[in-house]
Write a protein that holds these residues in place. Structure first.
Motif, PDB file in Angstrom:
ATOM      1  N   ARG A 155       0.423  -0.873  -0.296  1.00 25.14           N
ATOM      2  CA  ARG A 155      -0.194  -0.139   0.021  1.00 25.14           C
ATOM      3  C   ARG A 155       0.993   1.626  -0.216  1.00 25.14           C
ATOM      4  O   ARG A 155       0.244   2.498  -0.920  1.00 25.14           O
ATOM      5  CB  ARG A 155      -0.831   0.197   0.434  1.00 25.14           C
ATOM      6  CG  ARG A 155      -2.513  -0.734   1.249  1.00 25.14           C
ATOM      7  CD  ARG A 155      -3.556  -0.051   1.837  1.00 25.14           C
ATOM      8  NE  ARG A 155      -2.834  -0.800   3.354  1.00 25.14           N
ATOM      9  CZ  ARG A 155      -2.262  -1.801   3.942  1.00 25.14           C
ATOM     10  NH1 ARG A 155      -2.993  -3.371   3.219  1.00 25.14           N
ATOM     11  NH2 ARG A 155      -2.407  -2.135   5.348  1.00 25.14           N
ATOM     12  N   VAL A 156       2.008   1.192   0.789  1.00 23.89           N
ATOM     13  CA  VAL A 156       2.898   2.212   0.659  1.00 23.89           C
ATOM     14  C   VAL A 156       4.008   2.528  -1.115  1.00 23.89           C
ATOM     15  O   VAL A 156       3.929   3.801  -1.151  1.00 23.89           O
ATOM     16  CB  VAL A 156       3.620   2.400   1.896  1.00 23.89           C
ATOM     17  CG1 VAL A 156       4.975   3.806   1.578  1.00 23.89           C
ATOM     18  CG2 VAL A 156       3.089   2.247   3.122  1.00 23.89           C
ATOM     19  N   ARG A 157       4.046   1.901  -1.243  1.00 20.12           N
ATOM     20  CA  ARG A 157       4.632   1.175  -2.623  1.00 20.12           C
ATOM     21  C   ARG A 157       3.660   2.280  -3.772  1.00 20.12           C
ATOM     22  O   ARG A 157       4.101   3.539  -4.174  1.00 20.12           O
ATOM     23  CB  ARG A 157       5.233   0.024  -2.793  1.00 20.12           C
ATOM     24  CG  ARG A 157       5.465   0.198  -4.166  1.00 20.12           C
ATOM     25  CD  ARG A 157       6.312  -1.016  -4.675  1.00 20.12           C
ATOM     26  NE  ARG A 157       6.860  -1.194  -5.402  1.00 20.12           N
ATOM     27  CZ  ARG A 157       7.253  -0.964  -6.909  1.00 20.12           C
ATOM     28  NH1 ARG A 157       5.706  -0.412  -7.489  1.00 20.12           N
ATOM     29  NH2 ARG A 157       7.941  -0.768  -7.722  1.00 20.12           N
ATOM     30  N   ALA A 158       2.475   1.526  -3.625  1.00 25.43           N
ATOM     31  CA  ALA A 158       1.159   1.713  -4.782  1.00 25.43           C
ATOM     32  C   ALA A 158       1.112   4.070  -4.520  1.00 25.43           C
ATOM     33  O   ALA A 158       0.906   4.044  -4.927  1.00 25.43           O
ATOM     34  CB  ALA A 158       0.070   1.545  -3.933  1.00 25.43           C
ATOM     35  N   LEU A 191       2.375   9.170  -6.523  1.00 25.81           N
ATOM     36  CA  LEU A 191       2.956  10.684  -4.817  1.00 25.81           C
ATOM     37  C   LEU A 191       3.911  10.660  -6.257  1.00 25.81           C
ATOM     38  O   LEU A 191       3.625  12.353  -6.318  1.00 25.81           O
ATOM     39  CB  LEU A 191       3.227  10.606  -3.909  1.00 25.81           C
ATOM     40  CG  LEU A 191       4.031  12.002  -3.269  1.00 25.81           C
ATOM     41  CD1 LEU A 191       2.547  12.770  -2.899  1.00 25.81           C
ATOM     42  CD2 LEU A 191       4.056  11.459  -2.034  1.00 25.81           C
ATOM     43  N   ALA A 192       4.673  10.056  -7.232  1.00 20.40           N
ATOM     44  CA  ALA A 192       5.593  10.443  -8.228  1.00 20.40           C
ATOM     45  C   ALA A 192       5.468  10.792  -9.493  1.00 20.40           C
ATOM     46  O   ALA A 192       5.626  11.546 -10.573  1.00 20.40           O
ATOM     47  CB  ALA A 192       6.772   9.043  -8.215  1.00 20.40           C
ATOM     48  N   VAL A 247      -0.151   8.384   2.056  1.00 22.16           N
ATOM     49  CA  VAL A 247       1.139   7.546   2.386  1.00 22.16           C
ATOM     50  C   VAL A 247       0.159   7.379   4.021  1.00 22.16           C
ATOM     51  O   VAL A 247      -0.274   5.706   4.010  1.00 22.16           O
ATOM     52  CB  VAL A 247       2.812   7.820   3.117  1.00 22.16           C
ATOM     53  CG1 VAL A 247       2.967   6.739   3.697  1.00 22.16           C
ATOM     54  CG2 VAL A 247       3.458   7.827   1.183  1.00 22.16           C
ATOM     55  N   ILE A 248      -0.175   8.197   4.028  1.00 25.67           N
ATOM     56  CA  ILE A 248      -0.983   7.903   5.411  1.00 25.67           C
ATOM     57  C   ILE A 248      -2.556   7.747   5.026  1.00 25.67           C
ATOM     58  O   ILE A 248      -3.156   7.226   5.602  1.00 25.67           O
ATOM     59  CB  ILE A 248      -0.938   9.961   6.000  1.00 25.67           C
ATOM     60  CG1 ILE A 248       0.002  10.560   6.464  1.00 25.67           C
ATOM     61  CG2 ILE A 248      -2.288  10.328   7.530  1.00 25.67           C
ATOM     62  CD1 ILE A 248       0.234  11.327   6.904  1.00 25.67           C
ATOM     63  N   ASP A 249      -2.807   8.261   4.150  1.00 23.64           N
ATOM     64  CA  ASP A 249      -4.237   7.338   3.559  1.00 23.64           C
ATOM     65  C   ASP A 249      -4.176   6.016   3.248  1.00 23.64           C
ATOM     66  O   ASP A 249      -5.003   5.299   3.523  1.00 23.64           O
ATOM     67  CB  ASP A 249      -4.488   7.804   2.111  1.00 23.64           C
ATOM     68  CG  ASP A 249      -5.337   9.651   2.422  1.00 23.64           C
ATOM     69  OD1 ASP A 249      -5.681  10.075   3.778  1.00 23.64           O
ATOM     70  OD2 ASP A 249      -5.204  10.589   1.297  1.00 23.64           O
ATOM     71  N   ALA A 250      -2.609   5.917   2.563  1.00 28.59           N
ATOM     72  CA  ALA A 250      -2.127   4.076   2.950  1.00 28.59           C
ATOM     73  C   ALA A 250      -2.783   3.090   3.969  1.00 28.59           C
ATOM     74  O   ALA A 250      -2.991   2.080   3.653  1.00 28.59           O
ATOM     75  CB  ALA A 250      -1.417   4.383   2.003  1.00 28.59           C
ATOM     76  N   ALA A 279      -6.443   4.406   6.048  1.00 25.35           N
ATOM     77  CA  ALA A 279      -7.868   4.404   6.533  1.00 25.35           C
ATOM     78  C   ALA A 279      -8.291   3.027   6.103  1.00 25.35           C
ATOM     79  O   ALA A 279      -9.584   2.634   6.006  1.00 25.35           O
ATOM     80  CB  ALA A 279      -8.777   5.375   5.066  1.00 25.35           C
ATOM     81  N   THR A 280      -6.634   2.448   5.425  1.00 24.27           N
ATOM     82  CA  THR A 280      -7.234   0.705   5.892  1.00 24.27           C
ATOM     83  C   THR A 280      -7.313   0.471   6.842  1.00 24.27           C
ATOM     84  O   THR A 280      -6.348  -0.038   7.328  1.00 24.27           O
ATOM     85  CB  THR A 280      -5.889   0.160   4.375  1.00 24.27           C
ATOM     86  OG1 THR A 280      -6.021   0.693   3.657  1.00 24.27           O
ATOM     87  CG2 THR A 280      -6.835  -0.290   4.106  1.00 24.27           C
ATOM     88  N   GLU A 281      -8.196  -0.972   6.805  1.00 26.36           N
ATOM     89  CA  GLU A 281      -7.788  -1.451   7.993  1.00 26.36           C
ATOM     90  C   GLU A 281      -7.297  -2.912   8.300  1.00 26.36           C
ATOM     91  O   GLU A 281      -6.608  -3.011   6.781  1.00 26.36           O
ATOM     92  CB  GLU A 281      -9.280  -2.379   7.872  1.00 26.36           C
ATOM     93  CG  GLU A 281      -9.994  -2.165   8.546  1.00 26.36           C
ATOM     94  CD  GLU A 281     -11.738  -1.678   9.536  1.00 26.36           C
ATOM     95  OE1 GLU A 281     -11.196  -3.422   9.992  1.00 26.36           O
ATOM     96  OE2 GLU A 281     -12.762  -1.053   9.550  1.00 26.36           O
ATOM     97  N   VAL A 282      -6.253  -3.296   8.547  1.00 26.16           N
ATOM     98  CA  VAL A 282      -5.040  -3.783   8.951  1.00 26.16           C
ATOM     99  C   VAL A 282      -5.983  -5.536   9.267  1.00 26.16           C
ATOM    100  O   VAL A 282      -6.831  -5.515  10.295  1.00 26.16           O
ATOM    101  CB  VAL A 282      -4.249  -3.651   9.802  1.00 26.16           C
ATOM    102  CG1 VAL A 282      -3.102  -5.054   9.936  1.00 26.16           C
ATOM    103  CG2 VAL A 282      -3.885  -2.154   9.459  1.00 26.16           C
ATOM    104  N   ARG A 283      -5.173  -6.433   8.440  1.00 18.15           N
ATOM    105  CA  ARG A 283      -6.000  -7.333   9.120  1.00 18.15           C
ATOM    106  C   ARG A 283      -5.941  -8.410  10.152  1.00 18.15           C
ATOM    107  O   ARG A 283      -4.397  -8.495  10.654  1.00 18.15           O
ATOM    108  CB  ARG A 283      -5.699  -8.856   7.967  1.00 18.15           C
ATOM    109  CG  ARG A 283      -5.399  -9.292   6.973  1.00 18.15           C
ATOM    110  CD  ARG A 283      -5.595  -9.706   5.977  1.00 18.15           C
ATOM    111  NE  ARG A 283      -3.995  -9.692   4.635  1.00 18.15           N
ATOM    112  CZ  ARG A 283      -3.095 -10.853   5.010  1.00 18.15           C
ATOM    113  NH1 ARG A 283      -4.011 -12.035   5.506  1.00 18.15           N
ATOM    114  NH2 ARG A 283      -2.123 -10.888   4.343  1.00 18.15           N
TER     115      ARG A 283
END
Length: 128
Positions: free
Chosen positions: A98-101, A106-107, A118-121, A124-128
């Motif tokens: 997610r951070v990579r995407a 961003l690039a 990065v903060i959004d990634a 906002a996403t739930e961790v399993r």
């Protein structure tokens, strides 16, 4: 190699070498006639492994289990160890993807004030 040589080869402070020795993560070395510790060359790779494993989130107990597996062929003494570590690694991989995407995005486009992909990634996403 002496303690300072080992520390330099493994890129850690001398205090880390002594801590790992006291903790039993590296074997107590032979001593020279003048009392200096004399570590075998292979100890540097072991210390580097410990550092990398710590950086990847393994505990010293888990690292000791891996070392026991290597030294003695004994299985890690932690119940559910492998299942827990695999689940944790899968969570970390998902987060890193997610951070990579987000970084790729961003690039490709300029940042928007008040918005960090990065903060959004990660936020906002739930961790399993």
């Amino acid at each position: 190699m002496q303690t300072s040589d080992l520390a330099a080869a493994a890129r850690v402070p001398v205090s880390t070498i002594r801590f790992y020795e006291r903790s039993g993560l590296i074997p107590e070395p032979d001593r020279s006639s003048s009392g200096y510790r004399r570590y075998p060359e292979a100890t540097a790779a072991r210390v580097r492994f410990i550092g990398r494993a710590k950086a990847l989130g393994f505990t010293l107990t888990e690292i000791a289990a891996f070392l026991a597996l290597s030294d003695l062929g004994a299985p890690p003494p932690i119940d559910g160890f492998l299942d827990e570590r695999l689940a944790d690694l899968d969570r970390r991989i998902d987060d890193l993807l997610r951070v990579r995407a987000a970084l790729v995005g961003l690039a490709e486009r300029p940042p928007v004030p008040g918005n960090c992909p990065v903060i959004d990634a990660l936020g906002a996403t739930e961790v399993r």
